[in-house]
Design a protein around this motif. Structure first.
Motif, short mmCIF file in Angstrom:
data_model
loop_
_atom_site.label_atom_id
_atom_site.label_comp_id
_atom_site.label_asym_id
_atom_site.label_seq_id
_atom_site.Cartn_x
_atom_site.Cartn_y
_atom_site.Cartn_z
N ASN A 1 4.94 -6.44 7.65
CA ASN A 1 4.66 -5.07 8.06
C ASN A 1 3.98 -4.27 6.96
O ASN A 1 3.05 -3.51 7.23
CB ASN A 1 5.97 -4.38 8.47
N PHE A 2 4.46 -4.44 5.71
CA PHE A 2 3.93 -3.62 4.63
C PHE A 2 3.63 -4.38 3.34
O PHE A 2 2.75 -3.99 2.59
CB PHE A 2 4.89 -2.46 4.31
N LEU A 3 4.35 -5.45 3.06
CA LEU A 3 4.10 -6.21 1.83
C LEU A 3 2.73 -6.88 1.88
O LEU A 3 2.38 -7.48 2.90
CB LEU A 3 5.15 -7.29 1.62
N GLN A 4 1.99 -6.77 0.78
CA GLN A 4 0.70 -7.45 0.70
C GLN A 4 0.83 -8.78 -0.03
O GLN A 4 0.11 -9.72 0.26
CB GLN A 4 -0.31 -6.54 0.01
N SER A 5 1.74 -8.81 -1.02
CA SER A 5 1.93 -10.05 -1.78
C SER A 5 3.33 -10.09 -2.35
O SER A 5 3.96 -9.04 -2.56
CB SER A 5 0.90 -10.14 -2.91
N LEU A 6 3.82 -11.30 -2.60
CA LEU A 6 5.08 -11.51 -3.30
C LEU A 6 5.04 -12.92 -3.86
O LEU A 6 4.80 -13.87 -3.13
CB LEU A 6 6.28 -11.36 -2.38
N ASN A 7 5.20 -13.03 -5.18
CA ASN A 7 5.25 -14.34 -5.81
C ASN A 7 6.42 -14.39 -6.77
O ASN A 7 6.87 -13.36 -7.26
CB ASN A 7 3.94 -14.67 -6.51
N VAL A 8 6.92 -15.59 -7.03
CA VAL A 8 8.06 -15.76 -7.92
C VAL A 8 7.96 -17.11 -8.63
O VAL A 8 7.47 -18.09 -8.06
CB VAL A 8 9.41 -15.65 -7.15
N SER A 9 8.41 -17.11 -9.89
CA SER A 9 8.51 -18.34 -10.68
C SER A 9 9.94 -18.48 -11.16
O SER A 9 10.58 -17.49 -11.53
CB SER A 9 7.57 -18.29 -11.89
N PHE A 10 10.44 -19.72 -11.16
CA PHE A 10 11.79 -20.00 -11.62
C PHE A 10 11.75 -20.77 -12.92
O PHE A 10 10.91 -21.67 -13.08
CB PHE A 10 12.56 -20.79 -10.56
N THR B 1 11.30 2.38 -1.51
CA THR B 1 10.14 2.82 -2.29
C THR B 1 10.43 4.10 -3.08
O THR B 1 9.79 4.34 -4.09
CB THR B 1 8.92 3.05 -1.38
N SER B 2 11.39 4.91 -2.63
CA SER B 2 11.67 6.16 -3.35
C SER B 2 12.47 5.91 -4.62
O SER B 2 12.23 6.55 -5.64
CB SER B 2 12.41 7.16 -2.45
N THR B 3 13.40 4.95 -4.60
CA THR B 3 14.19 4.64 -5.80
C THR B 3 13.66 3.42 -6.53
O THR B 3 14.13 3.09 -7.61
CB THR B 3 15.67 4.39 -5.44
N ASP C 1 0.86 -1.18 0.00
CA ASP C 1 0.00 0.00 0.00
C ASP C 1 0.90 1.23 0.00
O ASP C 1 1.58 1.52 0.99
CB ASP C 1 -0.90 -0.01 1.24
N GLU C 2 0.90 1.96 -1.11
CA GLU C 2 1.81 3.10 -1.23
C GLU C 2 1.42 4.28 -0.34
O GLU C 2 2.24 5.16 -0.10
CB GLU C 2 1.95 3.54 -2.69
N THR C 3 0.20 4.28 0.19
CA THR C 3 -0.20 5.39 1.07
C THR C 3 0.31 5.22 2.50
O THR C 3 0.38 6.18 3.25
CB THR C 3 -1.74 5.57 1.10
N THR C 4 0.67 3.98 2.88
CA THR C 4 1.12 3.75 4.26
C THR C 4 2.56 3.26 4.35
O THR C 4 3.13 3.24 5.45
CB THR C 4 0.22 2.71 4.96
N ALA C 5 3.15 2.87 3.23
CA ALA C 5 4.50 2.30 3.27
C ALA C 5 5.55 3.37 3.54
O ALA C 5 5.46 4.49 3.03
CB ALA C 5 4.81 1.62 1.95
N PRO C 6 6.56 3.03 4.33
CA PRO C 6 7.67 3.97 4.56
C PRO C 6 8.62 3.97 3.36
O PRO C 6 8.42 3.21 2.41
CB PRO C 6 8.36 3.36 5.79
N THR C 7 9.65 4.77 3.41
CA THR C 7 10.63 4.81 2.33
C THR C 7 11.35 3.48 2.21
O THR C 7 11.62 3.01 1.11
CB THR C 7 11.66 5.94 2.57
N ILE C 8 11.66 2.86 3.32
CA ILE C 8 12.34 1.56 3.32
C ILE C 8 11.40 0.49 3.87
O ILE C 8 10.90 0.61 5.00
CB ILE C 8 13.62 1.60 4.19
N ILE C 9 11.17 -0.54 3.07
CA ILE C 9 10.38 -1.69 3.51
C ILE C 9 11.37 -2.82 3.78
O ILE C 9 12.12 -3.22 2.89
CB ILE C 9 9.37 -2.13 2.43
#
Length: 195
Positions: free
Chosen positions: A70-79, A109-111, A53-61
């Motif tokens: 704390n801040f990630l809602q989802s993360l998926n990966v395929s190899f 999040t800033s870079t 959520d970009e409205t609540t996330a800090p600069t560093i997650i």
């Protein structure tokens, strides 16, 4: 000529209203989704995405370990292997909860860059599972777990390079589709008029 400008205006207005409605319905929390990809020196690769959520996330997650993030809602990966055949797909974070005992993730999040310790994918010590781990900017390894008391197999590695890109927003995509449809309609009308 006035008629075509009226049509363009009507299509653009309808498109914009529809896009806003879809974006609002699908993204009430202002979630931002980003893609990432990793390419190993021997041709193995990893592709995935993550959101927050970009409205609540800090600069560093910074996230680590199992349980609520704390801040990630989802993360998926395929190899993928060098022939681009799928080796495995993992949902490391779903609904703001990490399923991996070894999960490590750091994002600016800033870079819009990943950095530092990184460990995603498997994480339940299931024989045969794949995972990408190491330090972004130093070295990242694609490994496979082969069992307790046995060393993991390193399938590939690179110098720590991993790319991140923003996923286009639904409103932008719908706008592009609307203008493409307009162009197609205009071409059909011109063709019919010339026949």
């Amino acid at each position: 000529m006035k008629n075509i400008f009226s049509q363009i205006a009507a299509i653009a207005a309808t498109s914009a209203a529809f896009s806003v409605a879809v974006a609002t319905a699908n993204n009430p929390a202002q979630a931002i989704e980003l893609n990432f990809n990793w390419q190993g020196d021997a041709g193995y690769s990893a592709i995935g995405s993550f959101s927050y959520d970009e409205t609540t996330a800090p600069t560093i997650i910074s996230e680590a370990g199992p349980g609520a993030t704390n801040f990630l809602q989802s993360l998926n990966v395929s190899f993928l292997n060098p022939s681009k055949n799928l080796l495995g797909t993992y949902n490391t974070v779903t609904g703001g909860v990490s399923e991996s005992d070894f999960f490590k993730f750091n994002f600016d999040t800033s870079t819009q860059t990943l950095f530092g310790p990184f460990d995603i994918a498997g994480g339940k010590a299931v024989i045969g599972e794949y995972f990408l781990q190491g330090t972004v900017g130093d070295s990242l390894f694609l490994r496979q777990y082969i069992g307790q008391d046995k060393p993991d197999i390193t399938l590939d590695q690179n110098s720590g390079s991993i790319q991140v890109s923003k996923v286009p927003e639904p409103a932008s995509m719908l706008g592009l589709l609307a203008f493409a449809a307009l162009g197609l309609g205009s071409s059909v009308k011109k063709k019919q008029a010339s026949c």
